[in-house]
Structures are given as C-alpha cells and as structure tokens.
Design a protein around this motif. Structure first.
Motif, short mmCIF file in Angstrom:
data_model
loop_
_atom_site.label_atom_id
_atom_site.label_comp_id
_atom_site.label_asym_id
_atom_site.label_seq_id
_atom_site.Cartn_x
_atom_site.Cartn_y
_atom_site.Cartn_z
N ARG A 180 -59.08 35.17 27.26
CA ARG A 180 -59.30 36.30 28.16
C ARG A 180 -60.77 36.43 28.52
NH1 ARG A 180 -56.22 39.93 24.65
NH2 ARG A 180 -54.05 39.93 25.24
N GLY B 225 -49.99 48.21 24.94
CA GLY B 225 -49.89 46.81 24.52
C GLY B 225 -49.91 46.67 23.01
N PHE C 182 -46.38 44.19 29.52
CA PHE C 182 -45.09 43.68 29.99
C PHE C 182 -44.82 42.29 29.43
CE2 PHE C 182 -42.45 41.31 32.98
CZ PHE C 182 -41.39 42.17 33.16
N MET C 183 -45.85 41.44 29.42
CA MET C 183 -45.65 40.09 28.91
C MET C 183 -45.34 40.10 27.42
SD MET C 183 -48.44 37.78 31.01
CE MET C 183 -49.84 38.89 30.79
N ILE C 184 -46.00 40.99 26.67
CA ILE C 184 -45.70 41.10 25.24
C ILE C 184 -44.29 41.62 25.03
CG2 ILE C 184 -46.36 42.26 23.10
CD1 ILE C 184 -48.28 40.10 24.02
N VAL D 246 -41.77 41.03 26.93
CA VAL D 246 -40.89 39.88 27.17
C VAL D 246 -40.82 38.99 25.92
CG1 VAL D 246 -40.60 37.76 28.50
CG2 VAL D 246 -41.23 39.89 29.66
N VAL D 247 -41.98 38.77 25.29
CA VAL D 247 -42.03 37.97 24.06
C VAL D 247 -41.18 38.61 22.97
CG1 VAL D 247 -43.52 37.16 22.19
CG2 VAL D 247 -44.28 36.96 24.56
N VAL E 15 -45.65 43.91 36.19
CA VAL E 15 -45.14 42.61 35.77
C VAL E 15 -46.24 41.71 35.23
CG1 VAL E 15 -44.05 40.48 36.60
CG2 VAL E 15 -43.15 42.70 37.30
N THR E 16 -47.44 41.81 35.79
CA THR E 16 -48.54 40.95 35.36
C THR E 16 -49.37 41.57 34.23
OG1 THR E 16 -49.97 41.90 37.10
CG2 THR E 16 -48.76 39.86 37.62
N SER E 17 -49.01 42.75 33.77
CA SER E 17 -49.77 43.40 32.70
C SER E 17 -49.49 42.74 31.36
CB SER E 17 -49.42 44.88 32.62
OG SER E 17 -48.08 45.06 32.19
N THR E 18 -50.46 42.85 30.45
CA THR E 18 -50.29 42.28 29.11
C THR E 18 -49.14 42.94 28.38
OG1 THR E 18 -52.67 41.81 28.98
CG2 THR E 18 -51.45 41.86 26.92
#
Length: 353
Positions: A348, A305, A32-34, A36-37, A27-30
C-alpha cells in the motif's frame, strides 16, 4: 487524474461527476475486499468440515463469541496505529484487568465458604463492581503507558514492550501464579454466554456497538481527524494546534478501557482468569488492523476494515479445530497473518496515491 481547463462558471456538478460512484467506492474499498475474503474462508471451511458442521448455527454463534474480544481490541488498536502509536501490552492489560475484576468479585460476593462453593449471596453487586474494577484498571494501565511515552520521549513500542512484562508480573503477584476461579455462574449465564433474544451473543453485540461508535468518532468527529493527523505528521499536528500529549493520553486510555472490558468478558465466558493466556492478543490485533486498511506507520485508519479483518483469525482457528488440527497451530496462524499484514501494508505504501 486528468486535469483540464475549466471555466470559472463551471458548475459544482461537473467536479462531483469526476468522483467515482458510491457503488464503485464500496466495491473497491479494503473493507469490502476483506469481507469477500471472510466469505471465501467460510465457504472453504464449510466444504472441508465434516458434515458441513462449520456452517451450522451453533458454530456461527461460537465464531461470534470468539471474534468479539479481538474485534474490540482491534478497534482500540486502530486509533493507536492511525496516530502512529503502538501498544504491545494489551494482552498483559487484559490479564491484569481480569485478575483485578475476579478478585473484587470473589471479595464482594459473599463469605469465603459461599465463594468457594460458587454460591454468591451478593452476586449482582459483586459483578457490577468487578466490571467497574476491570475498566478502571485497564484505563489506568493505558494512561500509565501514555504518561511514560510522554515523559521519557521514547517510542511507544519500547514502553509497551516493557509494560507487557510489568503487567503480567503484577498479575502473577496478585494471584500467586494461580488462576482465580469459582466465579458466580450468573456472570456466565446472564452475560458471558447469554444471547439477546436467543440469537445474538451479548459480547458480540457489545463489540459491534462499540465498533459503530468508534467508526463514527473516527470518520465524523474532530477527535478522529486529530488522531490521523498525528499519524501523518506529528510536527504538523503540533503546528496545527493539536495537543499531542493529551491526545496520546486519550488514545492509550481508550485502548486500556477496551482491554479492561475484554478482560471482564473473558472471565464472564469461562468463569476463571487465564493468566497464562492472551500472549498473542497484541499481534493478532495489529495484524487485523493492518489487513483491514490501517497503516502500520500511521496516517490512515479504517475501523470497519479492522472489525471485519478481526474475524479472520477466529475463522481460521475455529476451522482448524473442527478439522482436528492441534490448537497449538494458533501461534503459527497468528504469525503468518501478521506477516501477510506487513506485506500488504508495504505494498500500500509503495503504491502511487
């Protein structure tokens, strides 16, 4: 991290328990966040597009095709940036490789009259030879880049900036400034616009497969460790016994090979070369790679990513076109994405590890 005294007899389980759970790491990985975007962008354009056409299966197929080429370029660029290198000439490499492939196909496909009419008597052999020519051309282009960097001992930014002009110039010389067209329809029907089982476009499937292989190499094999090691400290890598020049040759060769494949995919989709296009390929790939978690200055790389982030430009451009915003905004979008990528990378680097 909270450091406390432990007994020599403390079990390994005690230490493993201090690691974040797998779900939290995901969940905190880059990546995963990308992801979501990407989902948010899809929902936004789905709501704003007329009659929700953006969310239609036909448009998703177009997105898969449009993003396949950038995904491939981003995968290759991930290895280069992870090693602290850069290739600004990949757009020129794509153009040159596609031109060479197209010339081989038209030369081997049949008589000039047949080729002009688009009726190739030797289409199968011509297409295979064209694919081989594109990949060889791209690989050689990358090897020349690496050789110049090794021999001149200058930054790859300078070398590939110069090679960008060289590659484009050679393509113009070969074609006389005119696109090679009238390529065999079988190329488009059986590959460029073909779907596997009528669902997944073949170019998109190839991009995912190559990305999966690249992820395995980067995360599980010594080649990936050496690549990131070069980006962290090239002197330390040399002291560790890594042949930096040979590794650089391999990395640029892989990037060139991928660029050659992208050039072949390009002509297979449109049945013509595009000698005036691909000028923004390098910047788009770099932006996707940096947004995806790879450091612009080397030492950190995320293939997954990069692959996910490479979908963002395709979504933005596709969405703008559906909303009838001029296609020339593509350059603006690419530039903005690159600025965002640089800002993310700087944050970063400034963040405490």
């Amino acid at each position: 991290m909270n450091l406390t005294k432990t007994s020599p007899h403390t079990s390994a389980a005690t230490f493993s328990s201090s690691e974040p759970p797998l779900a939290k790491r995901i969940v905190t990985s880059t990546a995963f966040m990308i992801a979501v975007v990407v989902l948010i962008l899809i929902l936004i354009f789905g709501l704003l597009s007329p009659n929700g056409v953006f969310l239609g299966p036909t448009n998703f197929r177009n997105l898969a095709l449009d993003s396949a080429q950038l995904i491939l370029l981003a995968v290759g660029m991930t290895f280069l940036l992870g090693a602290g290198e850069l290739d600004l000439s990949i757009g020129a490499n794509v153009i040159l490789s596609s031109v060479v492939a197209a010339k081989v196909i038209t030369f081997m496909g049949g008589t000039p009259e047949e080729v002009l009419a688009g009726n190739y008597s030797n289409a199968g052999v011509a297409i295979l030879l064209g694919l081989l020519a594109a990949m060889v051309t791209g690989t050689l282009f990358g090897i020349v880049n690496a050789t110049l960097v090794n021999m001149l001992r200058v930054n790859s930014f300078i070398v590939t900036l110069a090679m960008m002009s060289v590659g484009s110039g050679v393509a113009y010389i070969i074609t006389g400034g005119v696109n090679v067209s009238a390529l065999p329809r079988e190329l488009q029907r059986n590959f460029g616009s073909a779907d596997l089982f009528g669902v997944v476009p073949i170019p998109a499937l190839i991009a995912v497969l190559i990305g999966a292989i690249a992820w395995f190499v980067m995360t599980r094999l010594r080649f990936g460790t050496h690549t990131v090691g070069m980006g962290s400290s090239i002197r330390a890598a040399q002291r560790a016994g890594i042949n930096v020049k040979l590794q650089r040759m391999k990395l640029f060769g892989i990037m060139g090979l991928i660029a050659g494949l992208v050039g072949f995919i390009d002509i297979s989709r449109f049945l013509t070369t595009n000698i005036q296009g691909h000028q923004g390929d390098a910047l788009a790939a770099i932006a996707a790679v940096v947004i995806g978690g790879t450091s612009l200055f080397g030492g950190r790389a995320s293939v997954l990513g990069s692959m996910i982030a490479a979908i963002i430009p395709a979504i933005l451009i596709n969405g703008l076109v559906i909303m009838r915003v001029g296609s020339f905004y593509q350059l603006v979008v690419t530039g903005v994405i690159l600025l965002i990528a640089v800002g993310i990378d700087q944050r970063r680097r400034a963040a405490p590890s």
